[in-house]
Design an enzyme around this catalytic site. Structure first.
Site, PDB file in Angstrom:
ATOM      1  CG  HIS A  35      56.729  34.197  -6.351  1.00  9.76           C
ATOM      2  ND1 HIS A  35      56.476  34.511  -5.022  1.00  9.76           N
ATOM      3  CD2 HIS A  35      57.434  33.050  -6.341  1.00  9.76           C
ATOM      4  CE1 HIS A  35      57.007  33.575  -4.256  1.00  9.76           C
ATOM      5  NE2 HIS A  35      57.603  32.678  -5.034  1.00  9.76           N
ATOM      6  NE  ARG A  36      48.861  36.080  -6.006  1.00  6.53           N
ATOM      7  CZ  ARG A  36      47.625  36.208  -5.546  1.00  6.53           C
ATOM      8  NH1 ARG A  36      46.873  37.187  -5.931  1.00  6.53           N
ATOM      9  NH2 ARG A  36      47.137  35.325  -4.701  1.00  6.53           N
ATOM     10  CG  ASP A  37      54.664  35.268  -0.132  1.00  8.18           C
ATOM     11  OD1 ASP A  37      54.793  36.385   0.422  1.00  8.18           O
ATOM     12  OD2 ASP A  37      54.622  34.205   0.506  1.00  8.18           O
ATOM     13  CB  ILE A  38      59.199  38.376  -4.232  1.00 10.69           C
ATOM     14  CG1 ILE A  38      58.871  37.709  -5.573  1.00 10.69           C
ATOM     15  CG2 ILE A  38      60.697  38.669  -4.119  1.00 10.69           C
ATOM     16  CD1 ILE A  38      59.541  36.359  -5.783  1.00 10.69           C
ATOM     17  CG  ASN A  42      58.790  32.569  -0.215  1.00  7.04           C
ATOM     18  OD1 ASN A  42      58.854  31.670   0.628  1.00  7.04           O
ATOM     19  ND2 ASN A  42      57.715  33.312  -0.379  1.00  7.04           N
TER      20      ASN A  42
END
Length: 172
Positions: A35-38, A42
């Site tokens: 994912h890289r943007d938890i 989000n």
């Protein structure tokens, strides 16, 4: 955002949400997606009080090259792992770290570190000891504190070895 409007959430509810997110991230990882943007923004609450992971805008396939370029890092600083802040590629353990910081935020209504300067903030996350959950929230259970500490270990190898381990730790 629920925490901003209503304040921190009860521990049982947060642990259920963390478990839901861990299961979702495990399913994504099985498909090779990181994912890289938890972060809280989000994560989306369903009518059944389950949490779904959304906004895969920074996601990447696990074996592709990183979107991080020299001198440029993508993501939200409060939720970025020390290794990513140091310029290393994100992997699933970076998402686990971000989920740990998200857990802290949902329980306390604040971030582990604060600074007006993104550079100072990054240095704090990279170098300062992560605060104890119990130090900020004395009523937190020892189990929640241990879960948070392990998920946000500075060294990726000291974090949980799989999302299934996180789910099992919460279920205990």
């Amino acid at each position: 955002e629920v925490v901003r409007l209503e304040g921190p959430l009860p521990e049982g509810q947060v642990l259920q949400h963390v478990r839901d997110v861990a299961r979702g991230l495990e399913a994504s990882l099985r498909e090779g997606i990181i994912h890289r943007d938890i972060k809280p923004r989000n994560l989306f609450l369903t009518a059944e009080d389950r949490v779904k992971v959304g906004d895969f805008g920074l996601a990447r396939i696990a074996d592709e090259t990183t979107l991080t370029e020299a001198g440029q890092v993508f993501g939200t600083p409060h939720f970025m792992s020390p290794e990513v802040l140091d310029g290393h590629p994100a992997d699933w353990r970076s998402d686990q770290y971000a989920l740990g910081v998200t857990m802290f935020y949902l329980l306390t209504g604040r971030y582990p570190f604060e600074s007006e300067s993104p550079e100072v903030l990054a240095r704090k996350y990279m170098n300062d000891p992560m605060p104890s959950l119990k130090g900020v929230l004395p009523d937190a259970s020892d189990a929640a504190d241990a879960l948070f500490r392990r998920m946000t270990s500075r060294a990726p190898g000291d974090r949980f070895g799989s999302y299934a381990e996180i789910v099992a730790a919460i279920s205990r």
